[in-house]
Design an enzyme around this catalytic site. Structure first.
Site, mmCIF file in Angstrom:
data_model
loop_
_atom_site.group_PDB
_atom_site.id
_atom_site.type_symbol
_atom_site.label_atom_id
_atom_site.label_comp_id
_atom_site.label_asym_id
_atom_site.label_seq_id
_atom_site.Cartn_x
_atom_site.Cartn_y
_atom_site.Cartn_z
ATOM 1 N N ARG A 23 2.784 -6.005 9.325
ATOM 2 C CA ARG A 23 2.104 -4.846 9.916
ATOM 3 C C ARG A 23 2.744 -4.428 11.239
ATOM 4 O O ARG A 23 2.819 -3.227 11.549
ATOM 5 C CB ARG A 23 0.607 -5.141 10.053
ATOM 6 C CG ARG A 23 -0.091 -5.034 8.683
ATOM 7 C CD ARG A 23 -1.454 -5.614 8.686
ATOM 8 N NE ARG A 23 -2.231 -5.235 7.497
ATOM 9 C CZ ARG A 23 -3.389 -5.791 7.178
ATOM 10 N NH1 ARG A 23 -3.915 -6.737 7.952
ATOM 11 N NH2 ARG A 23 -4.040 -5.405 6.092
ATOM 12 N N PHE B 176 -15.211 4.424 7.038
ATOM 13 C CA PHE B 176 -13.860 4.753 6.585
ATOM 14 C C PHE B 176 -13.673 4.575 5.079
ATOM 15 O O PHE B 176 -12.559 4.744 4.570
ATOM 16 C CB PHE B 176 -12.820 3.918 7.345
ATOM 17 C CG PHE B 176 -13.009 2.427 7.244
ATOM 18 C CD1 PHE B 176 -12.561 1.728 6.128
ATOM 19 C CD2 PHE B 176 -13.619 1.723 8.271
ATOM 20 C CE1 PHE B 176 -12.732 0.361 6.019
ATOM 21 C CE2 PHE B 176 -13.786 0.343 8.177
ATOM 22 C CZ PHE B 176 -13.346 -0.336 7.046
ATOM 23 N N GLU C 25 -9.803 -10.987 -7.211
ATOM 24 C CA GLU C 25 -8.915 -9.824 -7.102
ATOM 25 C C GLU C 25 -7.789 -9.896 -8.139
ATOM 26 O O GLU C 25 -7.428 -8.879 -8.739
ATOM 27 C CB GLU C 25 -8.353 -9.726 -5.680
ATOM 28 C CG GLU C 25 -9.441 -9.385 -4.663
ATOM 29 C CD GLU C 25 -8.992 -9.457 -3.211
ATOM 30 O OE1 GLU C 25 -9.830 -9.184 -2.330
ATOM 31 O OE2 GLU C 25 -7.812 -9.774 -2.938
ATOM 32 N N TYR D 62 -12.562 -2.158 -3.204
ATOM 33 C CA TYR D 62 -13.039 -2.138 -1.820
ATOM 34 C C TYR D 62 -14.566 -1.990 -1.724
ATOM 35 O O TYR D 62 -15.079 -1.563 -0.694
ATOM 36 C CB TYR D 62 -12.343 -1.021 -1.043
ATOM 37 C CG TYR D 62 -10.953 -1.403 -0.579
ATOM 38 C CD1 TYR D 62 -10.751 -2.484 0.282
ATOM 39 C CD2 TYR D 62 -9.837 -0.700 -0.976
ATOM 40 C CE1 TYR D 62 -9.492 -2.841 0.727
ATOM 41 C CE2 TYR D 62 -8.560 -1.051 -0.546
ATOM 42 C CZ TYR D 62 -8.406 -2.121 0.305
ATOM 43 O OH TYR D 62 -7.158 -2.476 0.755
ATOM 44 N N ARG E 114 -1.956 -14.161 5.198
ATOM 45 C CA ARG E 114 -2.686 -13.463 6.275
ATOM 46 C C ARG E 114 -1.889 -13.524 7.590
ATOM 47 O O ARG E 114 -1.836 -12.543 8.332
ATOM 48 C CB ARG E 114 -4.082 -14.085 6.478
ATOM 49 C CG ARG E 114 -5.026 -13.970 5.280
ATOM 50 C CD ARG E 114 -5.556 -12.595 5.019
ATOM 51 N NE ARG E 114 -6.303 -12.044 6.124
ATOM 52 C CZ ARG E 114 -6.967 -10.880 6.072
ATOM 53 N NH1 ARG E 114 -6.990 -10.180 4.943
ATOM 54 N NH2 ARG E 114 -7.610 -10.431 7.101
ATOM 55 N N ASN F 222 -1.899 0.532 6.696
ATOM 56 C CA ASN F 222 -1.326 -0.684 7.293
ATOM 57 C C ASN F 222 -0.508 -1.515 6.309
ATOM 58 O O ASN F 222 -0.410 -2.731 6.454
ATOM 59 C CB ASN F 222 -2.429 -1.493 7.980
ATOM 60 C CG ASN F 222 -3.531 -1.898 7.021
ATOM 61 O OD1 ASN F 222 -3.454 -1.635 5.835
ATOM 62 N ND2 ASN F 222 -4.550 -2.556 7.546
ATOM 63 N N HIS G 204 -2.226 -5.370 1.721
ATOM 64 C CA HIS G 204 -3.502 -6.069 1.574
ATOM 65 C C HIS G 204 -3.203 -7.515 1.222
ATOM 66 O O HIS G 204 -2.274 -7.792 0.467
ATOM 67 C CB HIS G 204 -4.334 -5.461 0.427
ATOM 68 C CG HIS G 204 -5.465 -6.362 0.005
ATOM 69 N ND1 HIS G 204 -6.680 -6.368 0.660
ATOM 70 C CD2 HIS G 204 -5.538 -7.329 -0.950
ATOM 71 C CE1 HIS G 204 -7.460 -7.300 0.095
ATOM 72 N NE2 HIS G 204 -6.791 -7.891 -0.880
ATOM 73 N N LYS H 172 0.814 -1.216 0.000
ATOM 74 C CA LYS H 172 0.000 0.000 0.000
ATOM 75 C C LYS H 172 0.852 1.272 0.000
ATOM 76 O O LYS H 172 2.061 1.225 0.252
ATOM 77 C CB LYS H 172 -0.931 -0.031 1.223
ATOM 78 C CG LYS H 172 -1.978 -1.160 1.177
ATOM 79 C CD LYS H 172 -2.913 -1.062 2.380
ATOM 80 C CE LYS H 172 -3.999 -2.127 2.346
ATOM 81 N NZ LYS H 172 -4.908 -2.005 3.522
ATOM 82 N N THR I 56 -5.119 -6.490 11.229
ATOM 83 C CA THR I 56 -5.435 -5.243 10.517
ATOM 84 C C THR I 56 -4.867 -4.021 11.246
ATOM 85 O O THR I 56 -4.274 -3.147 10.626
ATOM 86 C CB THR I 56 -6.967 -5.093 10.378
ATOM 87 O OG1 THR I 56 -7.489 -6.292 9.809
ATOM 88 C CG2 THR I 56 -7.339 -3.911 9.511
HETATM 89 P P1 GDP Z 1 -7.772 -6.537 6.239
HETATM 90 O O1 GDP Z 1 -8.417 -7.718 5.531
HETATM 91 O O2 GDP Z 1 -6.892 -6.954 7.386
HETATM 92 O O3 GDP Z 1 -7.047 -5.612 5.279
HETATM 93 O O4 GDP Z 1 -8.939 -5.682 6.909
HETATM 94 P P2 GDP Z 1 -10.444 -5.278 6.496
HETATM 95 O O5 GDP Z 1 -10.919 -6.108 5.339
HETATM 96 O O6 GDP Z 1 -11.236 -5.275 7.748
HETATM 97 O O7 GDP Z 1 -10.291 -3.765 6.033
HETATM 98 C C1 GDP Z 1 -9.785 -3.438 4.765
HETATM 99 C C2 GDP Z 1 -8.897 -2.222 4.897
HETATM 100 O O8 GDP Z 1 -9.671 -1.107 5.273
HETATM 101 C C3 GDP Z 1 -7.817 -2.320 5.984
HETATM 102 O O9 GDP Z 1 -6.667 -3.051 5.607
HETATM 103 C C4 GDP Z 1 -7.511 -0.854 6.230
HETATM 104 O O10 GDP Z 1 -6.622 -0.321 5.239
HETATM 105 C C5 GDP Z 1 -8.881 -0.224 6.067
HETATM 106 N N1 GDP Z 1 -9.521 -0.056 7.370
HETATM 107 C C6 GDP Z 1 -10.063 -1.015 8.169
HETATM 108 N N2 GDP Z 1 -10.551 -0.480 9.319
HETATM 109 C C7 GDP Z 1 -10.301 0.862 9.234
HETATM 110 C C8 GDP Z 1 -10.557 1.973 10.090
HETATM 111 O O11 GDP Z 1 -11.113 1.837 11.189
HETATM 112 N N3 GDP Z 1 -10.156 3.206 9.631
HETATM 113 C C9 GDP Z 1 -9.542 3.391 8.416
HETATM 114 N N4 GDP Z 1 -9.175 4.622 8.028
HETATM 115 N N5 GDP Z 1 -9.286 2.356 7.584
HETATM 116 C C10 GDP Z 1 -9.650 1.126 7.994
#
Ligand code: GDP
Length: 139
Positions: free
Chosen positions: A103, A58, A127, A50, A86, A113, A116, A10, A92
């Site tokens: 991370r 967010f 994807e 997304y 993962r 973070n 992805h 990212k 996350t």
């Molecule tokens: P991942 O599968 O671990 O990437 O997590 P998720 O699928 O829950 O979320 C997708 C992405 O959305 C995350 O990797 C973050 O970049 C973003 N994200 C998730 N939660 C938050 C949040 O609370 N705030 C913000 N700004 N971004 C978030």
């Protein structure tokens, strides 16, 4: 079983010149980078990628972040690649990530973070086709 997953390095990581360091963690975990390309994601691409999060508070911030700088899109291959990546990515929120994970090592916040990784083999396949042609993946 050999499997493929989709990865994005990212903008927070590409901005800090961490592509090589992230790739070292990936390779040390036994995953092979079988396709890789640096791109500037368009807004439309980020919104589609997304889409599942479009109702989340967010979403707007996430899309702005993903188009703020170039990213590196990748296909990773290895035994249980989806689950393995993962694990290597870590939680996350970097505050909850295990030692040695990407991370924990590099992420700046729950949003910014660093990486992805697909959450299932089905999503990995969906994807991968958003960013790669089959002939550009050489296993
Ligand atoms: P991942 O599968 O671990 O990437 O997590 P998720 O699928 O829950 O979320 C997708 C992405 O959305 C995350 O990797 C973050 O970049 C973003 N994200 C998730 N939660 C938050 C949040 O609370 N705030 C913000 N700004 N971004 C978030």
């Amino acid at each position: 079983m050999a499997e493929r997953t989709f990865s994005i390095i990212k903008p927070d990581a590409t901005r800090r010149n961490l592509t090589g360091k992230v790739n070292t963690v990936i390779e040390n975990a036994g995953l092979r980078i079988v396709a890789q390309r640096r791109i500037q994601m368009s807004r439309a691409q980020a919104e589609k990628f997304y889409e599942i999060h479009k109702e989340r508070p967010f979403f707007g911030e996430l899309v702005e972040f993903m188009i703020s700088e170039p990213v590196v899109v990748q296909v990773l291959e290895g035994d249980n690649a989806v689950a393995r990546y993962r694990e290597v990515m870590g939680a996350t929120n970097p505050a909850n990530a295990d030692e040695g994970t990407i991370r924990k090592l590099y992420a700046e916040s729950v949003g910014e973070n660093s990486v992805h990784g697909s959450d299932s083999a089905e999503n990995a396949a969906l994807e991968i086709v958003q960013f790669f042609k089959p002939e550009d993946i050489v296993g």
